[in-house]
Design an enzyme around this catalytic site. Structure first.
Site, PDB file in Angstrom:
ATOM      1  N   LYS A 104       0.900  -1.160   0.000  1.00  0.00           N
ATOM      2  CA  LYS A 104       0.000   0.000   0.000  1.00  0.00           C
ATOM      3  C   LYS A 104       0.933   1.204   0.000  1.00  0.00           C
ATOM      4  O   LYS A 104       1.447   1.606   1.033  1.00  0.00           O
ATOM      5  CB  LYS A 104      -0.878  -0.008   1.251  1.00  0.00           C
ATOM      6  CG  LYS A 104      -2.222   0.712   1.099  1.00  0.00           C
ATOM      7  CD  LYS A 104      -2.123   2.165   0.615  1.00  0.00           C
ATOM      8  CE  LYS A 104      -1.780   3.122   1.756  1.00  0.00           C
ATOM      9  NZ  LYS A 104      -1.569   4.521   1.273  1.00  0.00           N
ATOM     10  N   GLU A 154       9.408   1.244  10.943  1.00  0.00           N
ATOM     11  CA  GLU A 154      10.493   2.219  10.724  1.00  0.00           C
ATOM     12  C   GLU A 154       9.831   3.582  10.817  1.00  0.00           C
ATOM     13  O   GLU A 154       9.101   3.981   9.903  1.00  0.00           O
ATOM     14  CB  GLU A 154      11.120   2.030   9.338  1.00  0.00           C
ATOM     15  CG  GLU A 154      11.836   0.710   9.132  1.00  0.00           C
ATOM     16  CD  GLU A 154      13.094   0.586   9.955  1.00  0.00           C
ATOM     17  OE1 GLU A 154      13.590   1.616  10.470  1.00  0.00           O
ATOM     18  OE2 GLU A 154      13.568  -0.543  10.108  1.00  0.00           O
ATOM     19  N   CYS A 204      13.804  10.333   7.087  1.00  0.00           N
ATOM     20  CA  CYS A 204      13.611  10.029   8.512  1.00  0.00           C
ATOM     21  C   CYS A 204      14.865  10.331   9.317  1.00  0.00           C
ATOM     22  O   CYS A 204      14.797  10.755  10.460  1.00  0.00           O
ATOM     23  CB  CYS A 204      13.249   8.563   8.655  1.00  0.00           C
ATOM     24  SG  CYS A 204      14.370   7.477   7.746  1.00  0.00           S
ATOM     25  N   GLU A 243       9.162  16.215  14.908  1.00  0.00           N
ATOM     26  CA  GLU A 243       9.690  15.964  13.565  1.00  0.00           C
ATOM     27  C   GLU A 243       9.004  16.898  12.566  1.00  0.00           C
ATOM     28  O   GLU A 243       7.774  16.948  12.501  1.00  0.00           O
ATOM     29  CB  GLU A 243       9.443  14.503  13.161  1.00  0.00           C
ATOM     30  CG  GLU A 243      10.146  14.155  11.861  1.00  0.00           C
ATOM     31  CD  GLU A 243       9.831  12.743  11.378  1.00  0.00           C
ATOM     32  OE1 GLU A 243       8.675  12.311  11.515  1.00  0.00           O
ATOM     33  OE2 GLU A 243      10.748  12.096  10.836  1.00  0.00           O
TER      34      GLU A 243
HETATM   35  P1  NAD Z   1       2.480   8.676   7.265  1.00  0.00           P
HETATM   36  O1  NAD Z   1       2.656   7.869   8.506  1.00  0.00           O
HETATM   37  O2  NAD Z   1       1.477   9.750   7.264  1.00  0.00           O
HETATM   38  O3  NAD Z   1       2.094   7.717   6.020  1.00  0.00           O
HETATM   39  C1  NAD Z   1       2.863   6.588   5.681  1.00  0.00           C
HETATM   40  C2  NAD Z   1       1.964   5.545   5.029  1.00  0.00           C
HETATM   41  O4  NAD Z   1       0.976   5.147   5.973  1.00  0.00           O
HETATM   42  C3  NAD Z   1       1.215   6.055   3.800  1.00  0.00           C
HETATM   43  O5  NAD Z   1       1.149   5.024   2.833  1.00  0.00           O
HETATM   44  C4  NAD Z   1      -0.182   6.327   4.348  1.00  0.00           C
HETATM   45  O6  NAD Z   1      -1.189   6.228   3.386  1.00  0.00           O
HETATM   46  C5  NAD Z   1      -0.316   5.223   5.385  1.00  0.00           C
HETATM   47  N1  NAD Z   1      -1.307   5.495   6.448  1.00  0.00           N
HETATM   48  C6  NAD Z   1      -1.678   6.692   6.955  1.00  0.00           C
HETATM   49  N2  NAD Z   1      -2.614   6.512   7.908  1.00  0.00           N
HETATM   50  C7  NAD Z   1      -2.844   5.187   7.996  1.00  0.00           C
HETATM   51  C8  NAD Z   1      -3.679   4.379   8.801  1.00  0.00           C
HETATM   52  N3  NAD Z   1      -4.495   4.904   9.701  1.00  0.00           N
HETATM   53  N4  NAD Z   1      -3.640   3.038   8.641  1.00  0.00           N
HETATM   54  C9  NAD Z   1      -2.813   2.475   7.744  1.00  0.00           C
HETATM   55  N5  NAD Z   1      -1.983   3.190   6.943  1.00  0.00           N
HETATM   56  C10 NAD Z   1      -1.999   4.531   7.077  1.00  0.00           C
HETATM   57  O7  NAD Z   1       3.926   9.202   6.921  1.00  0.00           O
HETATM   58  P2  NAD Z   1       4.365  10.174   5.741  1.00  0.00           P
HETATM   59  O8  NAD Z   1       4.115  11.565   6.113  1.00  0.00           O
HETATM   60  O9  NAD Z   1       3.823   9.645   4.483  1.00  0.00           O
HETATM   61  O10 NAD Z   1       5.946   9.894   5.767  1.00  0.00           O
HETATM   62  C11 NAD Z   1       6.781  10.600   6.608  1.00  0.00           C
HETATM   63  C12 NAD Z   1       7.092   9.841   7.873  1.00  0.00           C
HETATM   64  O11 NAD Z   1       7.751   8.612   7.552  1.00  0.00           O
HETATM   65  C13 NAD Z   1       8.056  10.607   8.764  1.00  0.00           C
HETATM   66  O12 NAD Z   1       7.640  10.492  10.101  1.00  0.00           O
HETATM   67  C14 NAD Z   1       9.374   9.886   8.553  1.00  0.00           C
HETATM   68  O13 NAD Z   1      10.303  10.018   9.590  1.00  0.00           O
HETATM   69  C15 NAD Z   1       8.914   8.477   8.381  1.00  0.00           C
HETATM   70  N6  NAD Z   1       9.937   7.678   7.702  1.00  0.00           N
HETATM   71  C16 NAD Z   1      10.660   6.784   8.443  1.00  0.00           C
HETATM   72  C17 NAD Z   1      11.689   6.057   7.837  1.00  0.00           C
HETATM   73  C18 NAD Z   1      12.530   5.079   8.629  1.00  0.00           C
HETATM   74  O14 NAD Z   1      13.260   4.316   8.000  1.00  0.00           O
HETATM   75  N7  NAD Z   1      12.488   5.085   9.944  1.00  0.00           N
HETATM   76  C19 NAD Z   1      11.957   6.245   6.481  1.00  0.00           C
HETATM   77  C20 NAD Z   1      11.183   7.173   5.763  1.00  0.00           C
HETATM   78  C21 NAD Z   1      10.178   7.878   6.379  1.00  0.00           C
END
Ligand code: NAD
Length: 646
Positions: A340, A415, A449, A549
């Site tokens: 997804k 992650e 991240c 963040e």
């Molecule tokens: P997000 O958590 O808003 O979304 C990530 C994914 O989760 C998307 O596909 C989104 O559609 C899905 N999602 C959102 N709500 C959901 C729910 N209720 N149930 C299931 N899926 C859901 O994050 P973002 O803004 O898209 O990405 C940025 C974040 O990702 C930052 O916090 C960043 O630090 C983190 N990140 C972490 C790493 C790591 O390796 N630790 C790497 C990249 C990004």
């Protein structure tokens, strides 16, 4: 391997072709290409791909004579490019091997990287390209139509990308390309312009259910019957296809995510090597035999078994590698998967779906359900027939997924977010530290991240260091990622831009002092989701901008006194993803590395990643470790078999 004779003309031809693949810098006067040509010739002489090179060079010489009436090394840059295009058609094996070797050479030899300034790891840029230099000559040629100057907003992608965008995108479920059951669609936006470039199905619970059934059927059926060797071959094929379509994929990444093309190309290179890396694990994934102390005679052995149906939910910052970070190890270990992808970058994931189909994966093994997180993502997280959720994204959504998975106690690995400290001691090599700090926060528009968003600088060098960092930030050229002059692209979405600008307002209210940026640019870029690179001084570790963040190009510079002060401040965060330390004092480096609460500590480098090196967070930055052999643990469970043969 038998030796293959090599002539001086062969070396000259190989050098000219290498220069066509990765153009040398004028400063370098072609030395890098000559080096590459000579190295390949030496390998060819020793027999590595000797016949392929010999035949390919013959073909190339014939085409050069026929088309241009000259030898290969006498051709100009445009002629070399058209020769390479002809070779891709007439001698595809030669073209692929040559391109792979040339790129591999530039990728693996830091000396060459440094001489030509091609973006890549080098000792004095802390693992990242030298941002001070123009990038234009370093981007391999593409048929992109670019604006000659300005913002590059008029840039047009190649015909392959245009053709992909022109056809309606569908979800991949059980080997079928489908609309959402609801018939609803979402738009994909180019963040540099704010304009739609395509649309994709808005999948929801009904589609998630279909995908889980398809993935279960494949897991219990065709996929189980495939040998580990065949699984590895299929992954290798996928890796080769990603490489084959690398230019197209890189452009698509830039169009959906906004990052500059040279960064997108690095992402594609990582995707290839990552998929290859896990392809290599399929046949060497073994168990143990364990000596037991029970009375009698027993044989105890263990096997690693796949978990079953995996759902991978991914963010938009690495549209190609994030789905692959989940899929490659999950498939290598015998699971089936549903991706997804982020709603901001779903087209790249769908193109990846096409690639897995072309590689010959049985239907249902790799599925893509596009749609919103709250609908499609949540449905997968709650589904009782999903055995595992592997998630990369925000800590907030990570918590929701843990709650959602309680029903069938599915396995979860996370992650999550970060607020990483990057600590610069006064005794550091300050030139290297400046570049490393700069790339640590501004690479990928700060949407990473591990971004070194809390910059701790020792008091005696604080003023000078932040002033120089802000000067570098002010010089960054924003623009469309397809414009080779662009050093930083837009944020991925309007919502993300707004979020960053909200933090700019919070920082102002907290009396942080902006030395650069702190605004969205106007003029031609006003329609895109840009935020200028922002350096804040006058920040304390207690301020919201230093604790939460932001996920954008914003760095908070905080002074510290000594090592204990830096460690105390650095660790004072709910996150623990990564940390950086810059010092020439080896004792200080080890003391800091030991004391920092972070999944990864970089010393005198930043954002240095490797497929084999574990990645994951302490504290609220995650559960589990991806990459390397650690990544296999996330997708397997151990079975212990005890046989009584007394
Ligand atoms: P997000 O958590 O808003 O979304 C990530 C994914 O989760 C998307 O596909 C989104 O559609 C899905 N999602 C959102 N709500 C959901 C729910 N209720 N149930 C299931 N899926 C859901 O994050 P973002 O803004 O898209 O990405 C940025 C974040 O990702 C930052 O916090 C960043 O630090 C983190 N990140 C972490 C790493 C790591 O390796 N630790 C790497 C990249 C990004």
């Amino acid at each position: 391997m038998s030796e293959t004779p090599v002539s001086l003309a062969d070396i000259a031809a190989l050098s000219a072709l290498a220069n066509g693949i990765v153009p040398a810098d004028a400063r370098d006067a072609g030395a890098a290409s000559i080096h590459a040509g000579a190295s390949i010739a030496e390998r060819m002489r020793r027999g590595v791909n000797g016949p392929i090179y010999a035949d390919g060079l013959n073909d190339a010489a014939l085409i050069a004579r026929k088309e241009f009436g000259r030898a290969i090394d006498a051709l100009n840059a445009a002629e070399i490019h058209s020769l390479l295009a002809a070779l891709a058609e007439s001698s595809p094996a030669f073209f692929r091997v040559l391109r792979g070797d040339v790129c591999g050479m530039y990728m693996s030899d830091p000396g060459v990287w440094e001489r030509i300034g091609f973006p890549g790891p080098s000792s004095d840029t802390g693992g990242y390209p030298d941002f001070d230099q123009p990038q234009s000559h370093r981007v391999t040629t593409m048929n992109t139509t670019q604006a000659q100057s300005g913002t590059g907003l008029e840039a047009r992608p190649t015909s392959a990308v245009q053709a992909f965008l022109a056809k309606p995108a569908h979800m991949l479920i059980g080997g079928q390309w489908r609309e959402a059951a609801s018939g609803e669609r979402l738009e994909s936006i180019d963040p540099a312009t704010g304009k739609a470039i395509g649309s994709f199905p808005a999948g929801d619970k009904a589609d998630a259910n279909e995908a889980v059934s398809a993935a279960r059927r494949a897991f219990n059926g065709a996929w189980r019957k495939i040998s580990p060797y065949e699984r590895g071959r299929l992954l290798q094929k996928a890796a080769s296809l990603i490489e084959k379509y690398g230019e197209e994929l890189a452009q698509l990444i830039t169009l959906e995510n906004g990052k500059p093309l040279w960064e997108a190309k690095k992402e594609v290179a990582t995707a290839v090597s990552w998929t290859d890396y896990y392809a290599g694990w399929t046949t060497i994934l073994t168990g143990e035999t364990i000596p037991l102390s029970l009375p009698g005679q027993f044989l105890n052995y263990t096997t690693r078994e796949p978990l079953g149906v995996v759902a991978g939910i991914t963010p938009p910052n690495y549209p190609l590698t994030m789905p692959l970070y989940k899929a490659a190890p999950a498939l290598a270990t015998g699971n089936t998967i549903i991706i997804k992808p982020s709603e901001d970058t779903s087209l790249v994931a769908l193109r990846l779906g096409e690639i897995f189909c072309e590689a010959g994966l049985p239907e249902g093994v790799f599925n893509v359900v596009t749609g919103l997180g709250e609908t499609a993502g949540a449905a997968l997280a709650h589904h009782d027939d999903v055995d595992k959720i592997t998630f990369t994204g925000s800590t907030e959504v990570g918590r929701a997924l843990v709650r959602a998975s309680a029903g069938n106690l599915k396995k979860v690995s996370l992650e999550l977010g970060g607020k990483s400290p990057n600590i610069v001691f006064a005794d550091a090599d300050l030139e290297a530290a400046l570049k490393g700090v700069f790339m640590g926060i501004f690479f990928c528009q700060g949407e990473i991240c591990s971004a070194g968003s809390r910059l701790f600088i020792q008091e005696s060098i604080y003023d000078e260091f932040v002033a120089r960092l802000a000067e570098m930030a002010r010089a960054v050229k924003l623009g469309h990622g397809l414009d080779p002059e662009t050093k930083m692209g837009p944020l991925v979405s309007r919502a993300q831009q707004q979020r960053v600008l909200d933090y700019v307002r919070i920082a102002g209210a907290e009396n942080a002092r902006a030395l650069s940026g702190a605004k969205a640019p106007g003029g031609a870029l006003a329609g895109g989701f840009f935020v200028e690179p922002t350096v804040y001084a006058n920040v304390t570790n207690a301020m919201r901008v230093a604790r939460e963040e932001i996920f954008g190009p914003v760095v908070c510079a905080i002074p510290f006194k000594d090592l204990p002060d830096a460690i105390a401040k650095g660790n004072d965060s709910p996150y623990g993803l990564s940390a950086g330390v810059w010092t020439r004092d080896i004792r200080k480096a080890h003391q800091a590395a030991a004391a920092l609460d972070a999944g990864t500590v970089w010393v005198n480098c930043y954002n240095a990643f490797d497929n084999a090196s574990p990645w994951g967070g302490f504290k609220q930055s995650g559960w589990g470790r991806e990459k390397g052999p650690y990544g296999l643990d996330l997708f397997t469970q151990i079975k212990s078999v005890i046989i009584n043969y007394t």
